[in-house]
Design a protein around this motif. Sequence first.
Motif, PDB file in Angstrom:
ATOM      1  N   GLY A 104      20.371  84.667  -5.406  1.00  0.00           N
ATOM      2  CA  GLY A 104      19.210  85.135  -5.990  1.00  0.00           C
ATOM      3  C   GLY A 104      19.030  85.397  -7.399  1.00  0.00           C
ATOM      4  N   ILE A 105      17.802  85.509  -7.985  1.00  0.00           N
ATOM      5  CA  ILE A 105      17.709  85.886  -9.421  1.00  0.00           C
ATOM      6  C   ILE A 105      17.134  87.060  -9.678  1.00  0.00           C
ATOM      7  CG2 ILE A 105      16.524  84.806 -11.498  1.00  0.00           C
ATOM      8  CD1 ILE A 105      18.691  82.896 -10.542  1.00  0.00           C
ATOM      9  N   ALA A 106      17.789  88.139 -10.027  1.00  0.00           N
ATOM     10  CA  ALA A 106      17.298  89.452 -10.511  1.00  0.00           C
ATOM     11  C   ALA A 106      15.898  89.208 -11.294  1.00  0.00           C
ATOM     12  CB  ALA A 106      18.174  90.266 -11.149  1.00  0.00           C
ATOM     13  N   THR A 107      14.803  89.826 -10.783  1.00  0.00           N
ATOM     14  CA  THR A 107      13.685  89.883 -11.376  1.00  0.00           C
ATOM     15  C   THR A 107      13.409  91.319 -12.062  1.00  0.00           C
ATOM     16  OG1 THR A 107      12.438  90.295  -9.230  1.00  0.00           O
ATOM     17  CG2 THR A 107      12.542  87.860 -10.284  1.00  0.00           C
ATOM     18  N   HIS A 108      13.728  92.349 -11.334  1.00  0.00           N
ATOM     19  CA  HIS A 108      13.435  93.581 -11.971  1.00  0.00           C
ATOM     20  C   HIS A 108      14.706  94.549 -11.806  1.00  0.00           C
ATOM     21  CE1 HIS A 108       9.090  94.112 -12.800  1.00  0.00           C
ATOM     22  NE2 HIS A 108       8.762  93.167 -11.408  1.00  0.00           N
ATOM     23  N   THR A 109      14.968  95.495 -12.634  1.00  0.00           N
ATOM     24  CA  THR A 109      16.414  96.099 -12.397  1.00  0.00           C
ATOM     25  C   THR A 109      15.728  97.711 -12.206  1.00  0.00           C
ATOM     26  OG1 THR A 109      16.599  96.335 -14.788  1.00  0.00           O
ATOM     27  CG2 THR A 109      17.713  94.655 -13.564  1.00  0.00           C
ATOM     28  N   GLY A 110      16.690  98.619 -11.998  1.00  0.00           N
ATOM     29  CA  GLY A 110      16.473 100.035 -11.881  1.00  0.00           C
ATOM     30  C   GLY A 110      15.906 100.266 -10.429  1.00  0.00           C
ATOM     31  N   ASN A 112      13.051 100.133  -9.123  1.00  0.00           N
ATOM     32  CA  ASN A 112      12.274  99.055  -8.472  1.00  0.00           C
ATOM     33  C   ASN A 112      12.778  97.889  -8.555  1.00  0.00           C
ATOM     34  OD1 ASN A 112      10.217 100.830  -7.329  1.00  0.00           O
ATOM     35  ND2 ASN A 112       9.456 100.898  -9.565  1.00  0.00           N
ATOM     36  N   ALA A 113      14.289  97.545  -8.411  1.00  0.00           N
ATOM     37  CA  ALA A 113      14.848  96.224  -8.544  1.00  0.00           C
ATOM     38  C   ALA A 113      14.232  95.443  -7.618  1.00  0.00           C
ATOM     39  CB  ALA A 113      16.456  96.566  -8.467  1.00  0.00           C
ATOM     40  N   SER A 114      14.269  94.058  -8.060  1.00  0.00           N
ATOM     41  CA  SER A 114      13.973  92.914  -6.965  1.00  0.00           C
ATOM     42  C   SER A 114      14.688  91.650  -7.291  1.00  0.00           C
ATOM     43  CB  SER A 114      12.255  92.651  -6.931  1.00  0.00           C
ATOM     44  OG  SER A 114      11.887  92.626  -8.157  1.00  0.00           O
ATOM     45  N   PHE A 115      14.520  90.756  -6.557  1.00  0.00           N
ATOM     46  CA  PHE A 115      15.072  89.411  -6.803  1.00  0.00           C
ATOM     47  C   PHE A 115      14.503  88.210  -6.219  1.00  0.00           C
ATOM     48  CE2 PHE A 115      17.200  90.666  -2.961  1.00  0.00           C
ATOM     49  CZ  PHE A 115      17.572  89.711  -2.371  1.00  0.00           C
ATOM     50  N   VAL A 116      14.404  87.155  -6.613  1.00  0.00           N
ATOM     51  CA  VAL A 116      13.780  86.008  -5.976  1.00  0.00           C
ATOM     52  C   VAL A 116      15.012  85.147  -5.310  1.00  0.00           C
ATOM     53  CG1 VAL A 116      12.639  83.677  -6.506  1.00  0.00           C
ATOM     54  CG2 VAL A 116      11.744  86.042  -7.415  1.00  0.00           C
ATOM     55  N   SER A 127      12.082  89.795  -2.891  1.00  0.00           N
ATOM     56  CA  SER A 127      12.474  90.954  -2.149  1.00  0.00           C
ATOM     57  C   SER A 127      12.930  91.839  -3.045  1.00  0.00           C
ATOM     58  CB  SER A 127      13.559  90.484  -1.299  1.00  0.00           C
ATOM     59  OG  SER A 127      13.142  89.242  -0.429  1.00  0.00           O
ATOM     60  N   PRO A 128      12.870  93.097  -2.439  1.00  0.00           N
ATOM     61  CA  PRO A 128      13.184  94.462  -3.014  1.00  0.00           C
ATOM     62  C   PRO A 128      14.833  94.296  -2.937  1.00  0.00           C
ATOM     63  CG  PRO A 128      11.719  94.976  -1.315  1.00  0.00           C
ATOM     64  CD  PRO A 128      11.819  93.496  -1.162  1.00  0.00           C
ATOM     65  N   LEU A 129      15.534  94.630  -4.134  1.00  0.00           N
ATOM     66  CA  LEU A 129      17.280  94.759  -4.052  1.00  0.00           C
ATOM     67  C   LEU A 129      17.433  96.144  -3.466  1.00  0.00           C
ATOM     68  CD1 LEU A 129      19.474  93.087  -4.668  1.00  0.00           C
ATOM     69  CD2 LEU A 129      19.406  94.126  -6.998  1.00  0.00           C
ATOM     70  N   SER A 130      17.126  96.202  -2.130  1.00  0.00           N
ATOM     71  CA  SER A 130      17.252  97.541  -1.333  1.00  0.00           C
ATOM     72  C   SER A 130      18.912  97.691  -1.076  1.00  0.00           C
ATOM     73  CB  SER A 130      16.641  97.185  -0.166  1.00  0.00           C
ATOM     74  OG  SER A 130      17.061  96.328   0.640  1.00  0.00           O
ATOM     75  N   ALA A 131      19.106  98.719  -0.590  1.00  0.00           N
ATOM     76  CA  ALA A 131      20.590  98.944  -0.165  1.00  0.00           C
ATOM     77  C   ALA A 131      21.221  97.876   0.492  1.00  0.00           C
ATOM     78  CB  ALA A 131      20.546 100.448   0.115  1.00  0.00           C
TER      79      ALA A 131
END
Length: 148
Positions: A104-110, A112-116, A127-131
Motif C-alpha cells: 500500500g501507499i501511505a497517504t496520511h501519518t499520525g 489519522n493515518a491512512s493508505f491506498v 483505508s485507515p491505517l488501523s491497529a
Amino acid sequence: MTLNTNAIVHEARRWIGTPYVHQASAFHAGADCLGLLRGIWRSLYGDEPEVAPPYSYDWSEPQGEERLWDAAIRHLVPKPVAQEDPGDVLLFRMRAGAVAKHLGIATHTGQNASFVHAYSKFGVVESPLSAPWRRRIVARFTFPEEFK
C-alpha cells in the motif's frame, strides 16, 4: 525531477475506484496491490524497472520465499518501519508465518493515518491505517529520490 511525496500520494489517490483484478496494472480498468504500485511507478518514472513475473494468489507461500520483499529492496529505498511519511510504500504480512504479500501507499501519518491499496473484493481504496493493518507492516520503503 526530485522526489515529491505529494505527487506520489496524488497518483495513488487517482487510482481509487479501480476494480480489483489479479495481476492487472491498468488505471481504472483493474489492478491488484502490486499492479497499483507498478502503475504509480510508471506514472512517476516511465518504464518499470523489471517485468513482474506471473504470480498466484498465494504468491510464494509454498516456497516460503520473500519474493515481493526482495523485489522491493531491488527497486525501492528501505527505511525504518517507525519512520512514517506520506508517499511511503508499505509492505504487509497478512498472517504470522506467511510471506509478505500485500502493498500500500501511505497517504496520511499520525493519529489519522491512512493508505491506498488494492484490496480483493473492494478494488483500490483508501483505508485507515488501523491497529489491525499497522501490526501487519513488516517493511517500509520510499521511492528512489530521482525520477528518471
